[in-house]
Design an enzyme around this catalytic site. Structure first.
Site, PDB file in Angstrom:
ATOM      1  N   ASP A 121      31.790  40.286  36.088  1.00  0.00           N
ATOM      2  CA  ASP A 121      31.809  40.086  34.637  1.00  0.00           C
ATOM      3  C   ASP A 121      30.427  40.366  34.058  1.00  0.00           C
ATOM      4  O   ASP A 121      29.417  39.875  34.579  1.00  0.00           O
ATOM      5  CB  ASP A 121      32.188  38.639  34.297  1.00  0.00           C
ATOM      6  CG  ASP A 121      33.664  38.356  34.458  1.00  0.00           C
ATOM      7  OD1 ASP A 121      34.420  39.280  34.803  1.00  0.00           O
ATOM      8  OD2 ASP A 121      34.060  37.195  34.233  1.00  0.00           O
ATOM      9  N   LYS A 135      39.449  42.761  29.145  1.00  0.00           N
ATOM     10  CA  LYS A 135      40.538  41.793  29.125  1.00  0.00           C
ATOM     11  C   LYS A 135      41.330  41.857  27.827  1.00  0.00           C
ATOM     12  O   LYS A 135      40.757  41.976  26.739  1.00  0.00           O
ATOM     13  CB  LYS A 135      39.995  40.369  29.297  1.00  0.00           C
ATOM     14  CG  LYS A 135      39.355  40.095  30.650  1.00  0.00           C
ATOM     15  CD  LYS A 135      38.898  38.650  30.735  1.00  0.00           C
ATOM     16  CE  LYS A 135      38.161  38.372  32.040  1.00  0.00           C
ATOM     17  NZ  LYS A 135      39.077  38.419  33.198  1.00  0.00           N
ATOM     18  N   GLY A 161      35.312  30.020  35.620  1.00  0.00           N
ATOM     19  CA  GLY A 161      34.236  29.344  34.912  1.00  0.00           C
ATOM     20  C   GLY A 161      33.818  28.015  35.486  1.00  0.00           C
ATOM     21  O   GLY A 161      33.082  27.267  34.837  1.00  0.00           O
ATOM     22  N   ARG A 215      46.175  31.139  49.719  1.00  0.00           N
ATOM     23  CA  ARG A 215      46.993  30.636  50.827  1.00  0.00           C
ATOM     24  C   ARG A 215      48.471  30.580  50.441  1.00  0.00           C
ATOM     25  O   ARG A 215      49.349  30.857  51.266  1.00  0.00           O
ATOM     26  CB  ARG A 215      46.505  29.249  51.257  1.00  0.00           C
ATOM     27  CG  ARG A 215      45.185  29.244  52.010  1.00  0.00           C
ATOM     28  CD  ARG A 215      44.886  27.859  52.571  1.00  0.00           C
ATOM     29  NE  ARG A 215      43.615  27.772  53.248  1.00  0.00           N
ATOM     30  CZ  ARG A 215      43.394  28.137  54.509  1.00  0.00           C
ATOM     31  NH1 ARG A 215      44.399  28.644  55.223  1.00  0.00           N
ATOM     32  NH2 ARG A 215      42.198  28.006  55.059  1.00  0.00           N
ATOM     33  N   GLY A 264      35.956  30.921  40.429  1.00  0.00           N
ATOM     34  CA  GLY A 264      35.219  29.914  41.174  1.00  0.00           C
ATOM     35  C   GLY A 264      34.345  30.444  42.285  1.00  0.00           C
ATOM     36  O   GLY A 264      33.722  29.662  43.006  1.00  0.00           O
ATOM     37  N   GLY A 305      32.861  36.076  38.134  1.00  0.00           N
ATOM     38  CA  GLY A 305      32.619  35.923  36.706  1.00  0.00           C
ATOM     39  C   GLY A 305      31.288  35.265  36.431  1.00  0.00           C
ATOM     40  O   GLY A 305      30.223  35.879  36.497  1.00  0.00           O
ATOM     41  N   SER A 306      31.339  33.969  36.166  1.00  0.00           N
ATOM     42  CA  SER A 306      30.132  33.224  35.792  1.00  0.00           C
ATOM     43  C   SER A 306      29.168  33.059  36.953  1.00  0.00           C
ATOM     44  O   SER A 306      27.980  32.796  36.744  1.00  0.00           O
ATOM     45  CB  SER A 306      30.536  31.843  35.266  1.00  0.00           C
ATOM     46  OG  SER A 306      31.603  31.936  34.350  1.00  0.00           O
TER      47      SER A 306
END
Length: 307
Positions: free
Chosen positions: A37, A94, A166, A178, A227, A248-249
């Site tokens: 990102d 997005k 995030g 999983r 995450g 992302g973050s």
């Protein structure tokens, strides 16, 4: 490979733009890589220099979207075009779930892939975008096999298992990867009659269920997202069956984005080599602060968006 070369290769190999084979083939070209990102051109250049295979252009990374609240929409076209101009690797953007006009705009802007994303505020709570109507490939999230197959039936060329975006907490990404892998394994052990029942339980087309049972994999590329904040997170998700990583973050909310970005790329490539993983995990500075997913109320969890 830059986006123009990627497009030309897809056309030369598959012969026709916009077909399912071409769109899935373009997604296949990203296998084994990291998609990052970015919110400004400088971040896009850092991502490219660190070895990212693509960037996701958006105005706010997921941690900021979560913190600031409100309605989150497609990014400004000027911002997206500035990212496209800054790099030679593919650029994704997005669109809100169900917002086919945002997708039309993104295709017009020339993005290489569209992510119909639960990170943005859904525009339609009953319908996802009909992705067959577009020539650009779509990425969609899924928490289980049924959700993945429904998105593929709508035309998705890539699936990403949903983590909780995030947060910097990889636990949801682990759970959903999983779940998808477990559902696939279960199908391979079923008889033809049982597969009919499984298709009904999954709310998915029988033809796709049969294909998964026969091949022991999804018919499209499977990445993971949400995450992932450390090289170890990326390597774990690859060992669990992901074919690539969205970050992302986790990069640009860390103390040394360029070093962390390069480390996550290397960990994704050498995910099964503990010696390399130990080396790239050293001296990265502080990771993003993060949020424990278990502290987020169910209605506020982004991964639950979609159906």
């Amino acid at each position: 490979m830059d986006s123009a070369a990627q497009s030309n290769q897809a056309q030369s190999v598959f012969g026709q733009t916009g077909t399912a084979r071409v769109k899935r083939g373009m997604a296949e070209m990203l296998k084994g890589g990291v998609i990052m990102d970015v919110v400004i051109p400088e971040q896009a250049r850092i991502a490219e220099g660190s070895g990212a295979v693509a960037v996701m252009a958006l105005e706010r990374v997921p941690s900021d979207i979560r913190a600031q609240g409100g309605v989150s929409r497609m990014s400004d076209p000027d911002m997206i075009e500035s990212i496209i101009a800054a790099v030679t690797i593919p650029v994704m953007a997005k669109a809100r779930i169900g917002h086919f006009v945002e997708a039309q705009i993104l295709q017009s802007l020339g993005v290489d892939y569209i992510d119909e994303s639960e990170v943005l505020t859904p525009a339609d709570y009953t319908h996802h975008i009909d992705k067959w109507k577009f020539t650009v490939p779509f990425v969609c999230g899924a928490t289980n096999l049924g959700e993945a197959l429904r998105r593929i039936n709508e035309g998705a060329a890539m699936i990403r298992s949903k983590g909780e975006a995030g947060t910097g907490d990889v636990s949801n990404a682990t759970t959903h990867m999983r779940a998808i892998a477990g559902d696939i394994r279960r199908l391979t052990s079923l008889s033809e009659d049982e597969l009919y029942v499984a298709a009904k339980e999954l709310h998915a087309p029988y033809e796709l269920v049969i294909e998964v049972a026969r091949t022991n994999k999804l018919p499209v590329t499977l990445f993971t997202a949400g995450g992932i904040a450390t090289p170890a997170d990326a390597a774990m998700m690859m060992q669990l069956g992901a074919e690539g990583i969205f970050v992302g973050s986790g990069i640009f909310k860390s103390s040394d984005p360029a070093q962390r970005a390069a480390a996550i790329v290397k960990a994704t490539t050498f995910y099964d080599d503990p010696d390399v993983l130990a080396k790239v995990s050293r001296g990265l500075g502080e990771a993003m602060a993060g949020i424990d997913v278990e502290q987020i109320a169910q209605p506020d969890r982004l991964a639950q968006r979609g159906w």
